[in-house]
Design an enzyme around this catalytic site. Structure first.
Site, short mmCIF file in Angstrom:
data_model
loop_
_atom_site.label_atom_id
_atom_site.label_comp_id
_atom_site.label_asym_id
_atom_site.label_seq_id
_atom_site.Cartn_x
_atom_site.Cartn_y
_atom_site.Cartn_z
N ASP A 120 57.51 -36.70 -82.74
CA ASP A 120 57.14 -36.09 -84.02
C ASP A 120 55.61 -35.99 -84.10
OD1 ASP A 120 58.77 -35.96 -87.04
OD2 ASP A 120 56.58 -35.90 -87.00
N ASN A 148 67.61 -35.65 -92.65
CA ASN A 148 67.43 -35.23 -94.04
C ASN A 148 68.14 -33.90 -94.24
OD1 ASN A 148 65.69 -37.43 -94.75
ND2 ASN A 148 64.01 -36.39 -93.69
N GLY A 205 64.05 -34.23 -98.57
CA GLY A 205 62.77 -34.00 -97.92
C GLY A 205 62.85 -33.20 -96.64
N GLN A 206 63.96 -32.47 -96.44
CA GLN A 206 64.04 -31.64 -95.24
C GLN A 206 63.00 -30.53 -95.32
OE1 GLN A 206 67.87 -29.80 -94.41
NE2 GLN A 206 67.22 -29.15 -92.36
N SER A 207 62.13 -30.47 -94.31
CA SER A 207 61.07 -29.44 -94.31
C SER A 207 61.26 -28.44 -93.19
CB SER A 207 59.69 -30.10 -94.19
OG SER A 207 59.59 -30.85 -92.99
N HIS A 259 67.81 -31.86 -87.22
CA HIS A 259 67.08 -32.81 -86.38
C HIS A 259 67.34 -34.22 -86.87
CE1 HIS A 259 64.41 -31.44 -89.63
NE2 HIS A 259 63.91 -32.67 -89.62
N HIS A 308 65.83 -38.05 -86.89
CA HIS A 308 64.64 -38.87 -86.69
C HIS A 308 65.07 -40.20 -86.09
CE1 HIS A 308 61.92 -36.54 -89.52
NE2 HIS A 308 63.11 -36.15 -89.99
P1 DGP Z 1 62.05 -33.26 -92.08
O1 DGP Z 1 61.11 -33.58 -93.21
O2 DGP Z 1 63.23 -34.22 -92.02
O3 DGP Z 1 62.47 -31.82 -92.06
O4 DGP Z 1 61.22 -33.55 -90.75
C1 DGP Z 1 60.51 -32.59 -90.06
C2 DGP Z 1 59.65 -33.32 -89.07
O5 DGP Z 1 59.21 -32.40 -88.10
C3 DGP Z 1 58.40 -33.96 -89.65
O6 DGP Z 1 58.45 -35.38 -89.45
C4 DGP Z 1 57.24 -33.36 -88.88
C5 DGP Z 1 57.92 -32.73 -87.68
N1 DGP Z 1 57.31 -31.49 -87.22
C6 DGP Z 1 57.09 -30.38 -87.96
N2 DGP Z 1 56.55 -29.41 -87.20
C7 DGP Z 1 56.47 -29.93 -85.94
C8 DGP Z 1 56.00 -29.41 -84.70
O7 DGP Z 1 55.56 -28.27 -84.58
N3 DGP Z 1 56.05 -30.24 -83.62
C9 DGP Z 1 56.55 -31.52 -83.71
N4 DGP Z 1 56.56 -32.27 -82.58
N5 DGP Z 1 57.00 -32.04 -84.87
C10 DGP Z 1 56.95 -31.26 -85.97
#
Ligand code: DGP
Length: 114
Positions: free
Chosen positions: A30, A87, A93-95, A100, A102
């Site tokens: 991440d 999430n 908090g899903q972004s 995916h 964690h």
């Molecule tokens: P969520 O909030 O559960 O949707 O988690 C999304 C996660 O993805 C967050 O912890 C940051 C990670 N993330 C977002 N963009 C990128 C990226 O371009 N590369 C990587 N390695 N992680 C990313």
């Protein structure tokens, strides 16, 4: 999906720090780690979130969990414990809307989560 960042990471068109790579799953570090170990595990096929899972995806989700265990063991987290979570939706908090999981470890976690 053309505009999905995790589809691009899974296909290699956006670079990432690879942890595991199988025929249909990909794991990578991440970019915004919330623990000493923070790895994301994704299906290569685009799935928006758990809400889009179908019965035929059950085996894939099982294998994601097994892969998470294997990665956790490789990082020594089986000795101390770890958290595996996904999430779903805004309140959680899903972004990134590509399913995916964690994998978090290397420190004591709190409960309930924030
Ligand atoms: P969520 O909030 O559960 O949707 O988690 C999304 C996660 O993805 C967050 O912890 C940051 C990670 N993330 C977002 N963009 C990128 C990226 O371009 N590369 C990587 N390695 N992680 C990313």
């Amino acid at each position: 999906m053309n505009d999905c960042i995790f589809c691009k990471i899974a296909s290699g068109s956006i670079p990432s720090r690879k942890v595991a790579d199988t025929e249909d799953m990909y794991a990578f570090e991440d970019t915004n780690p919330q623990a000493p170990v923070h790895i994301l595990i994704i299906p290569k096929r685009h799935i928006d979130s758990t809400l889009s899972l179908k019965k035929e995806d059950a085996e894939l989700i099982g294998r994601i969990t097994i892969l998470a265990n294997e990665i956790a063991v490789s990082k020594g987290l089986d000795r101390t414990g770890f958290r595996l979570l996904t999430n779903t939706g805004r309140n959680a908090g899903q972004s990134v809307f590509h399913l995916h999981y964690h994998l978090l470890g290397g420190r004591t976690m709190e409960w309930p989560p924030g």
